[in-house]
Enzyme design. Structure first.
Site, PDB file in Angstrom:
ATOM      1  N   ASP A 138       0.849  -1.185   0.000  1.00  0.00           N
ATOM      2  CA  ASP A 138       0.000   0.000   0.000  1.00  0.00           C
ATOM      3  C   ASP A 138       0.890   1.242   0.000  1.00  0.00           C
ATOM      4  O   ASP A 138       2.105   1.149   0.117  1.00  0.00           O
ATOM      5  CB  ASP A 138      -0.969  -0.024   1.178  1.00  0.00           C
ATOM      6  CG  ASP A 138      -0.260  -0.072   2.517  1.00  0.00           C
ATOM      7  OD1 ASP A 138       0.960   0.130   2.562  1.00  0.00           O
ATOM      8  OD2 ASP A 138      -0.934  -0.318   3.531  1.00  0.00           O
ATOM      9  N   SER A 139       0.288   2.386  -0.143  1.00  0.00           N
ATOM     10  CA  SER A 139       1.083   3.608  -0.333  1.00  0.00           C
ATOM     11  C   SER A 139       1.630   4.183   0.955  1.00  0.00           C
ATOM     12  O   SER A 139       2.538   5.006   0.933  1.00  0.00           O
ATOM     13  CB  SER A 139       0.221   4.681  -1.015  1.00  0.00           C
ATOM     14  OG  SER A 139      -0.791   5.134  -0.127  1.00  0.00           O
ATOM     15  N   GLY A 140       1.077   3.766   2.094  1.00  0.00           N
ATOM     16  CA  GLY A 140       1.434   4.377   3.363  1.00  0.00           C
ATOM     17  C   GLY A 140       0.487   5.487   3.764  1.00  0.00           C
ATOM     18  O   GLY A 140       0.495   5.934   4.914  1.00  0.00           O
ATOM     19  N   GLY A 141      -0.329   5.927   2.829  1.00  0.00           N
ATOM     20  CA  GLY A 141      -1.220   7.045   3.107  1.00  0.00           C
ATOM     21  C   GLY A 141      -2.232   6.767   4.196  1.00  0.00           C
ATOM     22  O   GLY A 141      -2.489   7.618   5.048  1.00  0.00           O
ATOM     23  N   PHE A 142      -2.802   5.567   4.205  1.00  0.00           N
ATOM     24  CA  PHE A 142      -3.846   5.276   5.196  1.00  0.00           C
ATOM     25  C   PHE A 142      -3.298   5.365   6.617  1.00  0.00           C
ATOM     26  O   PHE A 142      -3.950   5.899   7.516  1.00  0.00           O
ATOM     27  CB  PHE A 142      -4.451   3.891   4.952  1.00  0.00           C
ATOM     28  CG  PHE A 142      -5.543   3.548   5.919  1.00  0.00           C
ATOM     29  CD1 PHE A 142      -6.813   4.072   5.768  1.00  0.00           C
ATOM     30  CD2 PHE A 142      -5.297   2.714   7.003  1.00  0.00           C
ATOM     31  CE1 PHE A 142      -7.834   3.777   6.671  1.00  0.00           C
ATOM     32  CE2 PHE A 142      -6.306   2.405   7.911  1.00  0.00           C
ATOM     33  CZ  PHE A 142      -7.571   2.940   7.734  1.00  0.00           C
TER      34      PHE A 142
ATOM     35  N   ASP B  67      -2.438   8.460  -1.772  1.00  0.00           N
ATOM     36  CA  ASP B  67      -3.739   9.120  -1.809  1.00  0.00           C
ATOM     37  C   ASP B  67      -4.093   9.632  -0.424  1.00  0.00           C
ATOM     38  O   ASP B  67      -3.417   9.329   0.554  1.00  0.00           O
ATOM     39  CB  ASP B  67      -4.824   8.154  -2.283  1.00  0.00           C
ATOM     40  CG  ASP B  67      -5.059   7.021  -1.283  1.00  0.00           C
ATOM     41  OD1 ASP B  67      -4.067   6.553  -0.673  1.00  0.00           O
ATOM     42  OD2 ASP B  67      -6.210   6.600  -1.093  1.00  0.00           O
TER      43      ASP B  67
ATOM     44  N   GLY C 120     -11.296   4.135   0.674  1.00  0.00           N
ATOM     45  CA  GLY C 120     -12.228   4.907   1.479  1.00  0.00           C
ATOM     46  C   GLY C 120     -13.479   4.167   1.864  1.00  0.00           C
ATOM     47  O   GLY C 120     -14.474   4.777   2.264  1.00  0.00           O
TER      48      GLY C 120
ATOM     49  N   ASP D 211      -8.078  -7.438   0.486  1.00  0.00           N
ATOM     50  CA  ASP D 211      -7.129  -7.682   1.567  1.00  0.00           C
ATOM     51  C   ASP D 211      -7.745  -7.204   2.868  1.00  0.00           C
ATOM     52  O   ASP D 211      -8.608  -6.321   2.867  1.00  0.00           O
ATOM     53  CB  ASP D 211      -5.811  -6.935   1.326  1.00  0.00           C
ATOM     54  CG  ASP D 211      -5.905  -5.491   1.784  1.00  0.00           C
ATOM     55  OD1 ASP D 211      -5.390  -5.172   2.878  1.00  0.00           O
ATOM     56  OD2 ASP D 211      -6.515  -4.663   1.074  1.00  0.00           O
TER      57      ASP D 211
ATOM     58  N   CYS E  41     -12.800 -28.750   7.425  1.00  0.00           N
ATOM     59  CA  CYS E  41     -11.569 -28.055   7.040  1.00  0.00           C
ATOM     60  C   CYS E  41     -10.381 -29.026   7.026  1.00  0.00           C
ATOM     61  O   CYS E  41     -10.289 -29.922   7.874  1.00  0.00           O
ATOM     62  CB  CYS E  41     -11.298 -26.914   8.011  1.00  0.00           C
ATOM     63  SG  CYS E  41      -9.814 -25.956   7.625  1.00  0.00           S
TER      64      CYS E  41
ATOM     65  N   CYS F 227      -7.117 -27.869   7.082  1.00  0.00           N
ATOM     66  CA  CYS F 227      -5.900 -27.151   7.480  1.00  0.00           C
ATOM     67  C   CYS F 227      -5.158 -27.921   8.569  1.00  0.00           C
ATOM     68  O   CYS F 227      -5.695 -28.843   9.190  1.00  0.00           O
ATOM     69  CB  CYS F 227      -6.227 -25.733   7.953  1.00  0.00           C
ATOM     70  SG  CYS F 227      -6.894 -25.626   9.643  1.00  0.00           S
TER      71      CYS F 227
ATOM     72  N   CYS G  87      -7.043 -28.055  11.992  1.00  0.00           N
ATOM     73  CA  CYS G  87      -8.232 -28.903  12.073  1.00  0.00           C
ATOM     74  C   CYS G  87      -7.909 -30.391  11.916  1.00  0.00           C
ATOM     75  O   CYS G  87      -8.632 -31.250  12.433  1.00  0.00           O
ATOM     76  CB  CYS G  87      -9.250 -28.468  11.026  1.00  0.00           C
ATOM     77  SG  CYS G  87      -9.942 -26.825  11.355  1.00  0.00           S
TER      78      CYS G  87
ATOM     79  N   HIS H  35      -5.798 -21.486  10.628  1.00  0.00           N
ATOM     80  CA  HIS H  35      -7.138 -21.872  10.184  1.00  0.00           C
ATOM     81  C   HIS H  35      -7.843 -20.742   9.443  1.00  0.00           C
ATOM     82  O   HIS H  35      -8.414 -20.961   8.366  1.00  0.00           O
ATOM     83  CB  HIS H  35      -8.002 -22.309  11.366  1.00  0.00           C
ATOM     84  CG  HIS H  35      -9.431 -22.479  10.978  1.00  0.00           C
ATOM     85  ND1 HIS H  35      -9.895 -23.588  10.298  1.00  0.00           N
ATOM     86  CD2 HIS H  35     -10.505 -21.642  11.100  1.00  0.00           C
ATOM     87  CE1 HIS H  35     -11.173 -23.443  10.032  1.00  0.00           C
ATOM     88  NE2 HIS H  35     -11.576 -22.274  10.511  1.00  0.00           N
TER      89      HIS H  35
END
Length: 384
Positions: free
Chosen positions: A99-103, A153, A223, A273, A311, A313, A316, A342
């Protein structure tokens, strides 16, 4: 407009589900390709919390997300670059999105000043004064060497008034142009633009129009999933995704609950994500085929069945709910590892099943089956 295959990262459309209109595709990157729709596990600080890269890869993940802001502060992009880039640094041979780091600038720092050049703020770890601009965000991501970089952004509060959101959208568009101009590694990395505009249809349209005119190889919808009701997020998605090119990847940022993943796919989104599956796992909350299980609860003290009988995994196949509850009550790290294993496995396989349902033109039927079994409905959207 250049051919998408000229980009380091490009989207290939495979099929549209006849029943739902959802799309199946492949995103090609310098570190391999992955099928979409896809959920990307989040490795904020060059690691998916509690898991090794080999474990994440073994579950079928072909792309993960890392965080520009956190890696800039610690260990610093120079160290990662000297290590040979983020892939070598963390021993991950698949695709990486940063990500850009902006958030984080806007969410973690209480004292910040936004201006045309960028953002002045304080390091949340040390209190040191820092400055992040579109050019700096590109420099950091170029040094990290991720396959997909995000444009810098502004992610404003969803409830800001129209005037502020309009100014923010205009600034984000200007910053996007600067990001493209500052991007250096055109053959090995690609930038996705981020559509903003909160809940205002005309501002979302303006943001999409601005960014599409810049010919990014992919587009994120930002956003959202920032506290607004889910029905509002879905309304915005329905309006925005048709504005984005059909031959480019579409990425909904910060979404990871099963219901929202289904609804996003049905509205034309390819990539998702979220820290949700790892964060709730560390608190003892697990996603199962029969709904949410808070394994710390007393009723599981003598439950010697698997966490999820459907499951496959590692957790489980080898351990019981009673053992998991014991680990959490004893504050043992292994409990968080098992629950995280899991939850990540659950979402990766859910998306695999969604892709298969698209192939077979039965996504709406699969959604109905899944929601009924999971205990999801529109009146109870938070029962993830």
């Amino acid at each position: 407009m250049r051919d998408v295959k000229e980009n380091a990262v490009w989207y290939e459309h495979i099929k549209t589900c006849k029943q739902s209109g959802a799309r199946l595709g492949i995103v090609h990157t310098p570190h391999g390709s992955f099928e979409t729709p896809v959920f990307m596990p989040v490795g904020t600080q060059a690691t998916v919390k509690a898991m090794s890269p080999e474990e994440v890869k073994g579950m079928g993940a072909d792309i993960i997300l890392s965080n520009t802001y956190h890696l800039w502060l610690r260990p610093g992009e120079e160290i990662v670059e000297k290590a040979g880039g983020l892939h070598k640094f963390m021993n991950w041979d698949g695709s990486i999105l940063t990500d850009s780091g902006g958030f984080q600038v806007f969410s973690l720092s209480e004292m910040r000043k936004i201006e045309e050049e960028g953002v002045h703020f304080k390091n949340h770890l040390s209190g040191e004064k820092l400055f992040l601009s579109p050019e700096k965000a590109m420099h950091i991501q170029n040094a990290l060497g991720s396959d997909i970089m995000m444009a810098f952004d502004e992610c404003p509060d969803y409830n800001h008034d129209y005037k502020y959101i309009r100014q923010s959208v205009e600034r984000t568009s200007r910053w996007a142009e600067r990001c493209l101009e500052a991007h250096k590694n055109l053959k090995t990395q690609s930038i996705f633009g981020i559509v903003q505009g909160a809940g205002f249809n005309d501002l979302r349209e303006q943001s999409a129009k601005d960014l599409v005119s810049m010919d990014f190889p992919g587009y994120a919808i930002g956003g959202l999933s920032v506290g607004e009701p889910k029905h509002e997020m879905y309304r915005v998605l329905e309006h925005v995704t048709p504005l984005l090119p059909a031959n480019k990847a579409r990425y909904l940022m910060g979404v990871g609950s099963p219901d929202a993943l289904f609804e996003g796919v049905l509205r034309g989104v390819d990539m998702f994500d979220c820290v949700l599956p790892t964060r709730i796992a560390r608190n003892g909350t697990c996603m199962t085929s029969e709904g949410r299980v808070v394994v710390k609860n007393a009723k599981y003290a003598e439950d010697f069945t698997p966490l999820d009988p459907e499951c496959s995994c590692y957790c489980c196949k080898n351990y019981t709910r009673a053992y998991l509850r014991h680990l959490f009550k004893a504050d043992e790290i292994f409990g968080a590892r098992l629950a995280t294993t899991h939850n990540i496995h659950f979402l990766i396989n859910m998306m695999k099943d969604i892709r298969q349902a698209i192939r077979e033109d039965r996504l709406l039927d699969f959604k109905e089956e899944f929601f009924e079994k999971y205990g999801l409905n529109q009146e109870n959207p938070k029962n993830f």
